[in-house]
Design a protein around this motif. Structure first.
Motif, PDB file in Angstrom:
ATOM      1  N   LYS A  96       0.865  -1.188   0.000  1.00 23.36           N
ATOM      2  CA  LYS A  96       0.000   0.000   0.000  1.00 23.36           C
ATOM      3  C   LYS A  96       0.897   1.231   0.000  1.00 23.36           C
ATOM      4  CE  LYS A  96      -2.425  -1.604   3.505  1.00 23.36           C
ATOM      5  NZ  LYS A  96      -3.240  -1.427   4.700  1.00 23.36           N
ATOM      6  N   ASN A  97       0.323   2.334  -0.468  1.00 18.94           N
ATOM      7  CA  ASN A  97       1.174   3.499  -0.692  1.00 18.94           C
ATOM      8  C   ASN A  97       0.402   4.800  -0.489  1.00 18.94           C
ATOM      9  OD1 ASN A  97       1.898   5.066  -3.755  1.00 18.94           O
ATOM     10  ND2 ASN A  97       3.212   5.217  -1.964  1.00 18.94           N
ATOM     11  N   VAL A  98       0.980   5.677   0.310  1.00 22.15           N
ATOM     12  CA  VAL A  98       0.437   7.021   0.510  1.00 22.15           C
ATOM     13  C   VAL A  98       1.512   7.988   0.044  1.00 22.15           C
ATOM     14  CG1 VAL A  98      -0.516   8.649   2.207  1.00 22.15           C
ATOM     15  CG2 VAL A  98      -0.636   6.195   2.649  1.00 22.15           C
ATOM     16  N   GLU A  99       1.079   9.071  -0.627  1.00 27.90           N
ATOM     17  CA  GLU A  99       2.084   9.981  -1.172  1.00 27.90           C
ATOM     18  C   GLU A  99       1.806  11.413  -0.743  1.00 27.90           C
ATOM     19  OE1 GLU A  99       3.823   9.612  -5.343  1.00 27.90           O
ATOM     20  OE2 GLU A  99       2.386  11.231  -5.639  1.00 27.90           O
ATOM     21  N   ILE A 100       2.869  12.143  -0.421  1.00 28.86           N
ATOM     22  CA  ILE A 100       2.733  13.592  -0.225  1.00 28.86           C
ATOM     23  C   ILE A 100       3.394  14.228  -1.438  1.00 28.86           C
ATOM     24  CG2 ILE A 100       3.358  15.611   1.160  1.00 28.86           C
ATOM     25  CD1 ILE A 100       3.402  13.819   3.626  1.00 28.86           C
ATOM     26  N   LYS A 101       2.566  14.991  -2.180  1.00 28.67           N
ATOM     27  CA  LYS A 101       3.061  15.545  -3.435  1.00 28.67           C
ATOM     28  C   LYS A 101       3.194  17.062  -3.337  1.00 28.67           C
ATOM     29  CE  LYS A 101       2.281  15.089  -8.368  1.00 28.67           C
ATOM     30  NZ  LYS A 101       1.535  14.475  -9.433  1.00 28.67           N
ATOM     31  N   ASN A 102       4.312  17.572  -3.828  1.00 30.22           N
ATOM     32  CA  ASN A 102       4.537  19.014  -3.872  1.00 30.22           C
ATOM     33  C   ASN A 102       5.091  19.387  -5.233  1.00 30.22           C
ATOM     34  OD1 ASN A 102       3.907  20.219  -1.270  1.00 30.22           O
ATOM     35  ND2 ASN A 102       5.544  18.945  -0.442  1.00 30.22           N
ATOM     36  N   GLU A 103       5.156  20.689  -5.501  1.00 30.07           N
ATOM     37  CA  GLU A 103       5.851  21.163  -6.697  1.00 30.07           C
ATOM     38  C   GLU A 103       7.322  20.734  -6.609  1.00 30.07           C
ATOM     39  OE1 GLU A 103       6.086  22.573  -9.713  1.00 30.07           O
ATOM     40  OE2 GLU A 103       3.967  22.002  -9.699  1.00 30.07           O
ATOM     41  N   TRP A 104       7.999  20.712  -7.763  1.00 30.69           N
ATOM     42  CA  TRP A 104       9.378  20.220  -7.774  1.00 30.69           C
ATOM     43  C   TRP A 104      10.382  21.187  -7.129  1.00 30.69           C
ATOM     44  CZ3 TRP A 104      10.770  17.059 -12.796  1.00 30.69           C
ATOM     45  CH2 TRP A 104       9.860  15.987 -12.909  1.00 30.69           C
ATOM     46  N   ASP A 105       9.920  22.382  -6.797  1.00 30.48           N
ATOM     47  CA  ASP A 105      10.831  23.338  -6.128  1.00 30.48           C
ATOM     48  C   ASP A 105      10.600  23.361  -4.618  1.00 30.48           C
ATOM     49  OD1 ASP A 105       8.359  24.564  -6.028  1.00 30.48           O
ATOM     50  OD2 ASP A 105       9.063  26.523  -6.710  1.00 30.48           O
ATOM     51  N   SER A 109       7.208  19.395   4.151  1.00 30.83           N
ATOM     52  CA  SER A 109       7.318  19.954   5.500  1.00 30.83           C
ATOM     53  C   SER A 109       7.216  18.830   6.516  1.00 30.83           C
ATOM     54  CB  SER A 109       6.239  21.011   5.743  1.00 30.83           C
ATOM     55  OG  SER A 109       5.009  20.391   6.028  1.00 30.83           O
ATOM     56  N   VAL A 110       7.949  18.986   7.605  1.00 26.85           N
ATOM     57  CA  VAL A 110       7.943  17.987   8.669  1.00 26.85           C
ATOM     58  C   VAL A 110       6.507  17.821   9.197  1.00 26.85           C
ATOM     59  CG1 VAL A 110       8.918  17.386  10.931  1.00 26.85           C
ATOM     60  CG2 VAL A 110      10.321  18.600   9.263  1.00 26.85           C
ATOM     61  N   GLU A 111       5.787  18.928   9.302  1.00 25.00           N
ATOM     62  CA  GLU A 111       4.403  18.905   9.815  1.00 25.00           C
ATOM     63  C   GLU A 111       3.506  18.016   8.939  1.00 25.00           C
ATOM     64  OE1 GLU A 111       6.083  21.884   9.211  1.00 25.00           O
ATOM     65  OE2 GLU A 111       6.697  21.884  11.316  1.00 25.00           O
ATOM     66  N   ASP A 112       3.655  18.123   7.625  1.00 25.28           N
ATOM     67  CA  ASP A 112       2.848  17.300   6.715  1.00 25.28           C
ATOM     68  C   ASP A 112       3.122  15.810   6.933  1.00 25.28           C
ATOM     69  OD1 ASP A 112       1.732  19.550   5.687  1.00 25.28           O
ATOM     70  OD2 ASP A 112       2.675  19.426   3.703  1.00 25.28           O
ATOM     71  N   ALA A 116       0.511  12.980   8.298  1.00 27.81           N
ATOM     72  CA  ALA A 116       0.231  11.775   7.510  1.00 27.81           C
ATOM     73  C   ALA A 116       0.456  10.513   8.339  1.00 27.81           C
ATOM     74  CB  ALA A 116       1.107  11.752   6.253  1.00 27.81           C
ATOM     75  N   VAL A 117       1.507  10.513   9.120  1.00 30.81           N
ATOM     76  CA  VAL A 117       1.831   9.347   9.945  1.00 30.81           C
ATOM     77  C   VAL A 117       0.756   9.146  11.024  1.00 30.81           C
ATOM     78  CG1 VAL A 117       3.477   8.488  11.681  1.00 30.81           C
ATOM     79  CG2 VAL A 117       4.318   9.385   9.497  1.00 30.81           C
ATOM     80  N   LYS A 118       0.343  10.267  11.621  1.00 24.31           N
ATOM     81  CA  LYS A 118      -0.686  10.175  12.676  1.00 24.31           C
ATOM     82  C   LYS A 118      -2.039   9.742  12.118  1.00 24.31           C
ATOM     83  CE  LYS A 118       1.295  13.136  16.212  1.00 24.31           C
ATOM     84  NZ  LYS A 118       1.389  14.496  16.756  1.00 24.31           N
ATOM     85  N   ALA A 119      -2.288  10.068  10.850  1.00 24.34           N
ATOM     86  CA  ALA A 119      -3.581   9.754  10.242  1.00 24.34           C
ATOM     87  C   ALA A 119      -3.671   8.312   9.741  1.00 24.34           C
ATOM     88  CB  ALA A 119      -3.846  10.715   9.085  1.00 24.34           C
ATOM     89  N   ALA A 125       6.831   2.485   6.774  1.00 21.11           N
ATOM     90  CA  ALA A 125       8.096   2.978   6.214  1.00 21.11           C
ATOM     91  C   ALA A 125       7.856   4.290   5.471  1.00 21.11           C
ATOM     92  CB  ALA A 125       8.705   1.938   5.272  1.00 21.11           C
ATOM     93  N   ILE A 126       8.862   5.152   5.535  1.00 21.24           N
ATOM     94  CA  ILE A 126       8.791   6.433   4.821  1.00 21.24           C
ATOM     95  C   ILE A 126      10.009   6.514   3.914  1.00 21.24           C
ATOM     96  CG2 ILE A 126       8.847   8.969   5.074  1.00 21.24           C
ATOM     97  CD1 ILE A 126       7.534   8.582   7.804  1.00 21.24           C
TER      98      ILE A 126
END
Ligand SMILES: *Cc1c(COP(=O)(O)O)cnc(C)c1O
Length: 375
Positions: A96-105, A109-112, A116-119, A125-126
């Motif tokens: 299974k896979n969860v992704e945090i996606k951002n622009e390439w620049d 963020s640690v908060e994100d 995600a981990v808490k949710a 594994a990260i």
């Protein structure tokens, strides 16, 4: 041609010479002695509890880390092509896979990550790039690892250091697997991948997973200075030569210091002639410039000045160019590159050539040399 792409990087002459001897058999005391020495240097470079070499490109190390360390859900950080790849690997193996996606620049963020981990309690594994080569950005991997381990120390932290190991000192305290590839900061031809592992990772690996990339099998063999399958003998001979060369030139501290000075000087030189650095937090491995004339600058560098820099991929094709900072690079080569860019901008009618880029490069590079020996 000056190869200034952030992988592959140029292979020094003495390393090419070391690799030009007759092919050695891998099951011999002679090769095992070389393997043992290379391993010893790698422990110093990685600072991890274990280090494993495998015959594959860097992606093999990514796959090995994911299959051996993730049993349930992988959280991958997609701020570029390499981060995206971790998600594809997880899917290919039915994880299974969860992704945090951002622009390439944009670095994650640690908060994100914490959110995600808490949710999602299934995340075990990260996977994140230390330096994401698609846009040349630096993710805050050490902070991420520390924050995640506070929530759950059993979550494995896989750090892709393919453009970070050999570039800067990395705090591996909370990292379980850190990956490197031969053709980036290690100045070798492609084909050798290296994985540093924590004891926690080794515990989780247990009997290992998969066949060729089963890390349990490799750990057992490599502790005896051999490999499960035919070792990449020639590349390992080259690796030992690279690591001995770095040591002779003052060690990793000096290499990291020079790399940081080069990255800083290149960026300052190019900003002084009106160019913009692309990533919000640049990695030291490469200088990424965002420019409407990126394609023209890149081809003029190649055709008129004999310099090969990398372009962008996907939606950044023709929009950025990337200059390598990894490895042992002569200062006169870097000065040549920034000066050539200023000449090209002159020809494009964007400025009046004044030798600014090379002046700023030298100033920044040599001033840091006068005040600071090592970082
Ligand atoms: C180059 C690179 C890789 C691996 O690519 P290979 O082509 O398989 O060697 C992985 N991650 C990053 C950040 C890279 O720069």
């Amino acid at each position: 041609m000056l190869l200034f792409t952030p992988g592959p990087t140029p292979v020094p002459q003495n390393v090419r010479n070391a690799m030009s001897d007759e092919t050695m058999h891998h099951r011999t005391p002679e090769f095992e002695a070389i393997f043992k020495k290379a391993r010893k240097h790698l422990f110093k470079l990685f600072n991890t509890d274990e280090v494993i070499m495998i015959a594959s490109s860097g992606t093999g190390a990514m796959e090995a880390a994911v299959v051996n360390l993730c049993k349930n859900t992988l959280l991958n950080i997609n701020s570029g092509k390499f981060g995206e790849r971790f998600g594809k690997i997880a899917k290919a193996h039915g994880l299974k896979n969860v992704e945090i996606k951002n622009e390439w620049d944009t670095p994650v963020s640690v908060e994100d990550i914490v959110a995600a981990v808490k949710a999602n309690n299934d995340i075990d594994a990260i996977a994140v790039q230390i330096s994401e080569s698609a846009g040349g950005l630096r993710h805050p991997v050490e902070e991420i690892a520390e924050a995640v381990k506070k929530i759950n120390p059993n979550i494995m932290i896989i750090a892709d250091g393919i453009t970070a190991v050999g570039v800067e000192r990395i705090d591996v305290t909370n990292i379980d697997a850190i990956l490197a590839g031969s053709q980036k900061a290690l100045m070798l031809p492609p084909g050798l991948a290296i994985i540093g592992l924590s004891n926690t990772a080794i515990e989780k690996i247990g009997e290992g997973e998969g066949y060729y990339f089963n890390l349990a099998t490799e750990i057992k063999k490599q502790r005896q200075n051999t490999t499960a399958y035919t070792a990449a003998t020639t590349l390992i001979i080259g690796l030992l030569e690279v690591l001995e060369t770095i040591e002779k030139q003052g060690g990793f501290g000096v290499l990291y210091c020079n790399t940081a000075r080069r990255a800083k000087a290149t960026r300052a030189a190019l900003e002084a002639i009106g160019l913009y650095s692309y990533p919000k937090v640049p990695a030291l491995s490469m200088t990424t410039i965002d420019d409407k004339d990126a394609s023209k600058i890149r081809s003029a560098l190649k055709e008129e000045y004999g310099v090969n820099v990398a372009g962008g991929q996907d939606h950044l094709k023709g929009k950025i160019f990337r200059i390598n900072q990894m490895g042992l690079i002569e200062t006169y080569e870097s000065v040549w590159v920034v000066n050539a860019i200023e000449l090209i901008l002159h020809r494009l009618g964007r400025l009046e050539y004044a030798g600014i880029a090379s002046k700023v490069y030298n100033e920044v590079y040599f001033k840091t040399a006068l005040t600071k020996k090592e970082i």
